[in-house]
Design an enzyme around this catalytic site. Structure first.
Site, short mmCIF file in Angstrom:
data_model
loop_
_atom_site.label_atom_id
_atom_site.label_comp_id
_atom_site.label_asym_id
_atom_site.label_seq_id
_atom_site.Cartn_x
_atom_site.Cartn_y
_atom_site.Cartn_z
N GLU A 280 0.85 -1.19 0.00
CA GLU A 280 0.00 0.00 0.00
C GLU A 280 0.89 1.24 0.00
OE1 GLU A 280 -3.76 2.11 2.32
OE2 GLU A 280 -2.90 0.28 3.13
N ALA B 61 1.76 -0.12 10.61
CA ALA B 61 1.42 -1.51 10.34
C ALA B 61 0.62 -1.57 9.06
CB ALA B 61 0.63 -2.13 11.50
N MET B 62 0.40 -2.79 8.55
CA MET B 62 -0.33 -2.97 7.30
C MET B 62 -1.28 -4.15 7.42
SD MET B 62 -1.01 -1.90 4.35
CE MET B 62 -2.22 -2.69 3.29
N GLU B 63 -2.52 -3.92 6.97
CA GLU B 63 -3.63 -4.85 7.21
C GLU B 63 -3.76 -5.96 6.18
OE1 GLU B 63 -5.56 -1.37 4.85
OE2 GLU B 63 -3.99 -1.62 6.36
N GLU C 152 -5.57 -2.59 12.70
CA GLU C 152 -5.27 -3.44 11.55
C GLU C 152 -6.23 -4.62 11.47
OE1 GLU C 152 -3.40 -2.05 9.48
OE2 GLU C 152 -2.61 -0.57 10.87
N HIS D 155 -9.57 -3.60 10.00
CA HIS D 155 -9.51 -3.42 8.55
C HIS D 155 -9.99 -4.67 7.80
CE1 HIS D 155 -8.07 0.42 7.29
NE2 HIS D 155 -6.92 0.38 7.94
N GLU E 23 -9.82 4.30 6.00
CA GLU E 23 -8.98 4.71 7.13
C GLU E 23 -9.77 5.49 8.18
OE1 GLU E 23 -6.33 3.43 7.79
OE2 GLU E 23 -5.62 2.65 5.87
#
Length: 856
Positions: A121, A254-256, A290, A293, A312
């Protein structure tokens, strides 16, 4: 300035020319020569058919490509390929070579201390293979990974793992930005969760060996978040496994990624010895964010990046609700308002202002902002207030049912609320399209036994938007008598026109035994809207609110406003602070019926950034040195005035027994350390030294070390701290940052530069770089030193960093966004450094866009 990349406009959106039925990827991992083979089933999209297909691709070496098994020769450019395609369904196959080890941008597939990991992303997947790298193209993925690492992970459920090969299948359609891959020598902290339907989910938190003992809290937070989402939003997890991986080198928090969340290690790893109470709370919030999401971002994603605020803003609002339920809604609301006022209002009031849903961008990475995230969350909160709690829940359920598996827009989101409630939300929608922070002016008057409160709204011009329309602003109000009795409980006023007058006959108010007279209006309770409130009020009236308001936010805000007024006056030359503030703070401190965490927030003075903003808003050019001196003098005056009480509560709120990160224990430590920071001004660091020596947890240790450094007696403790924690990267980030935040304005720049010479400093790890230069930019009098040394040092660093990690460099340019606030000398120095940065050869589009926007 280098030529800017083309601008992308919301109005130009068109669907992709093809749909995708399924994607198969194969990875043969190698540090500098990873091979990626793709097999993608395309079909013409009847909404936008084309005889030619466009696929994104960046820094890829194409080895071969085929359509339906036949070799093809696409036309290649620096950032894409195009190729003639059949007018029927077909299979695209290609093989590319990439170099994860040399990918310092930390986007796409890269390496972090020997571990392969991804960040896709917003537009990182195009660095992995040729693909329509846009959020509205969704497909199920099957991923095969071959490598010598003991752990090979990707999205979805494991299909097969043996002999250096792992196959993962994700049955849920997803856009490319949610793709993830991790390969490395990792250890799993394992657990399980049973969903409300009785399905068992395996939970794994992967870390490097030696960090296993720091995983328990993150795992506990994950399980609580999973339960909460089922109970509050009715959302159940939908795969057999949920994995989290902690990574040291990561651009964001962080990334979901679906089923495989990748986290900055700072938001996973925690033990009492290495993490502060603030760290524990952030881990709880980010893990929840996260996870949430999975539905608000993954199962339902955004049609295009202009809709980023939908996934978001909604998910931030959900994690705020969760934190409030886990801890304290009152304290959480205060903390959220501090972020909005300190960062988002600044963004809204300067050259980087943009709507919650932007209408154009050059680099989407530059719009991961406080406006999109935090203001986006405030808009969701206002919407909930406007429609009511039950209607909000009904509309959310309709949203999930109607749009599951889709890529949607703000219009889709608001349509479910209109359909569920029957309300016309056209005016409310302006919150998504109009930039800037609305101002509400509240004026009170009394005549003929009737109290009148008049509210007016205005919204200043922002870049690209000169004319604004009135907003729909929910304003929570209450009334108090002069003795502090609440005579009108909270009610919501919907301000939809430029002006609204409210009349309250005194006979309708609940006076009880309170003396009749002019009521005190408590306006914007609960921070019911992200607006600037201008309300003429005497210090005595604010003191009444501080002592008696039933709304915790406005009680805190009354003290905050009193302190801000005092600091502004002292910065302008006034000698002594208003005793109403000192006595008011003392009354709150000594009110044992109040939450210790709330009392600690009340004791915290406005930051120097806040005071500069207040002076700027009043039409006064702020002087960072005068503000710093004023805040130091006021802090010392508070310490002297409240010394016996501060000493009592410092002792009374020490927490005995085993460490617990829960809200109650953290609140006690917060109040004790707030008292310590004031007492430190009187005892020269004696209490802090004793606390540092006996500290059993990082919260107490770091608070004591900060006090010692501010008292000028922290050199030995600083060395002791470094010796003990030199092997812990995250703790050393604190060590780097503390030396700058606690030094004098005169020494801040030299301290920052000296730290760049330390063997543990690197500009390739975002956490470490931000620990030094993010902290320097936040040291207002140090960064804004009159000789411009702070501006020059940061620009030197940005020039170097932009060649390594453009995303982090571009974000750091925001340090210059308040340029127009300062005196002409500082403005000239800042402009000169921005122009120097903008003229650099090879400057990235990310950083170039930010420089151009600030320079106008």
């Amino acid at each position: 300035m280098p030529e800017q990349a083309p601008t992308i406009y919301l109005r130009d959106y068109t669907p992709f020319s093809h749909t995708i039925a399924e994607v198969a990827l194969e990875f043969d991992l190698h540090p500098t020569a990873t091979r990626v083979r793709s097999k993608i089933h395309f079909a013409p999209n009847p909404e936008n058919p084309s005889a030619e297909m466009f696929l994104h691709g960046l820094e890829l070496k194409l080895l071969w490509a085929k359509i339906d098994g036949q070799p093809v020769t696409p036309t290649l450019s620096d950032q894409a390929l195009t190729c003639p395609v059949p007018d029927a369904p077909f299979v695209w196959e290609a093989e590319v070579e990439i170099s994860p080890e040399t990918n310092t941008s930390l986007e796409g597939l890269y390496m972090s201390n020997g571990m392969y990991c991804t960040q896709c992303e917003a537009e990182g997947f195009r660095k992995i293979t040729y693909y329509p790298d846009r959020p509205d193209v969704m497909a199920p993925f099957t991923v095969t990974i071959r490598g010598d690492a003991p752990v090979l992970l990707s999205n979805g459920n494991p299909a097969r793992q043996s002999g250096g090969t792992a196959i993962w299948h994700d049955p849920w359609p997803k856009p490319a930005y949610l793709f993830a891959l991790v390969a490395g020598d990792l250890v799993a902290h394992e657990d399980k969760f049973t969903t409300r339907s009785g399905r068992e989910v395996a939970l794994n938190l992967y870390v490097r060996g030696g960090d296993e003992h720091k995983c328990a809290y993150a795992m506990d937070a994950l399980k609580r978040a999973m339960t909460w989402d089922e109970e509050v939003y009715g959302r159940e997890y939908d795969l057999d496994i949920f994995n989290i991986v902690a990574v040291n080198d990561f651009n964001a928090g962080a990334m979901e990624n679906k089923g495989l969340n990748i986290f900055n290690a700072a938001y996973v790893l925690a033990s009492p010895e290495t993490a502060t109470d603030a760290d524990f709370e952030q881990i709880e919030a980010v893990v929840a964010h996260e996870y949430f999401h999975n539905w608000t971002g993954n199962r339902i994603t955004c049609r295009d990046w202009f809709q980023l605020c939908l996934k978001e803003g909604l998910t931030v609002f959900r994690d705020q609700q969760f934190t409030g339920d886990m801890r304290s809604h009152a304290v959480k609301r205060i903390d959220d308002a501090i972020v909005m006022r300190g960062y988002q209002f600044t963004e809204d009031g300067g050259p980087l202002a943009h709507p919650v849903r932007p209408e154009e961008f050059v680099e989407i990475n530059n719009f991961y902002t406080a406006t999109v995230y935090e203001k986006g969350a405030e808009v969701i909160g206002m919407l909930k207030t406007v429609v009511g709690e039950d209607a909000y829940a009904k509309a959310c359920t309709l949203y999930f049912d109607r749009h599951d598996g889709q890529a949607v827009t703000i219009e889709d989101w608001l349509a479910v609320f209109a359909d569920a409630t029957g309300q016309d939300l056209d005016q409310f929608k302006l919150w998504y399209s109009q930039a800037g922070t609305p101002r509400i002016t509240a004026t009170s008057s009394m005549a003929d036994d009737t109290f009148t409160l008049t509210l007016t709204q205005s919204l200043a011009a922002t870049p690209g938007q000169d004319t604004k329309r009135p907003m729909h602003i929910p304003v929570a109000i209450g009334l108090l008598a002069a003795d502090g009795r609440e005579i009108l409980p909270t009610q919501i006023v919907h301000l939809t026109k430029p002006r609204k007058t409210l009349s309250f006959p005194t006979s309708t108010l609940d006076w009880g035994d309170a003396p009749h007279g002019m009521p005190i209006a408590s306006v914007l309770r609960g921070f019911s809207a992200p607006v600037i409130l201008e309300q003429e009020m005497s210090a005595i009236e604010r003191a009444v609110l501080l002592a008696h308001d039933t709304d915790p936010f406005n009680r805190w805000n009354a003290g905050r406003t009193l302190a801000s007024d005092v600091l502004c006056n002292m910065a302008a030359g006034e000698d002594t602070p208003d005793p109403l503030l000192l006595d008011g703070l003392g009354a709150v401190l000594n009110d044992n019926a109040l939450d210790p965490a709330f009392r600690a927030r009340v004791l915290q003075l406005p930051t120097e950034r806040d005071v500069a903003q207040a002076l700027h808003d009043s039409g006064t050019t702020p002087d960072p040195d005068a503000i710093h001196i004023a805040r130091e003098r006021l802090s010392t005056a508070i310490a002297a005035h409240l010394a016996p009480s501060l000493d009592h509560h410092y002792t009374a709120h020490q927490v005995d027994g085993p460490f617990s990160p829960d809200a109650i224990a953290a609140g006690h430590r917060s109040l004790a350390n707030a008292c310590l920071s004031y007492l430190n001004r009187l005892d020269g660091g004696a209490r802090a030294a004793a606390q540092f020596d006996r500290a059993r947890d990082m919260t107490q240790s770091i608070a004591a070390l900060a006090c010692l450094l501010r008292a000028g007696v922290g050199a030995d403790a600083l060395q002791t701290f470094e010796t003990r924690w030199s092997g812990d990267t995250l703790v050393m980030d604190k060590w780097f940052a503390l030396q700058i935040s606690c030094t004098t304005p005169e020494d801040a720049v030299e301290t920052a530069f000296a730290l760049t010479q330390h063997a543990a400093f690197t500009n390739k790890t975002p956490n470490r770089w931000r620990a030094v230069f993010g902290t320097l930019a936040g040291h207002q009098p140090g960064f804004h030193r009159a000789d411009g040394a702070g501006y020059r040092l940061l620009t030197d660093q940005l020039i170097a960093l932009d060649q390594i990690n453009p995303q982090v460099a571009a974000s750091a340019v925001k340090a210059f966004q308040t340029m127009d606030r300062w005196d002409s000398g500082r403005q000239s120095l800042m402009r000169a450094e921005l122009e120097r940065l903008g003229k650099q050869r090879g400057l990235s589009a990310d950083t170039g866009e930010m420089v151009g926007r600030i320079l106008g």
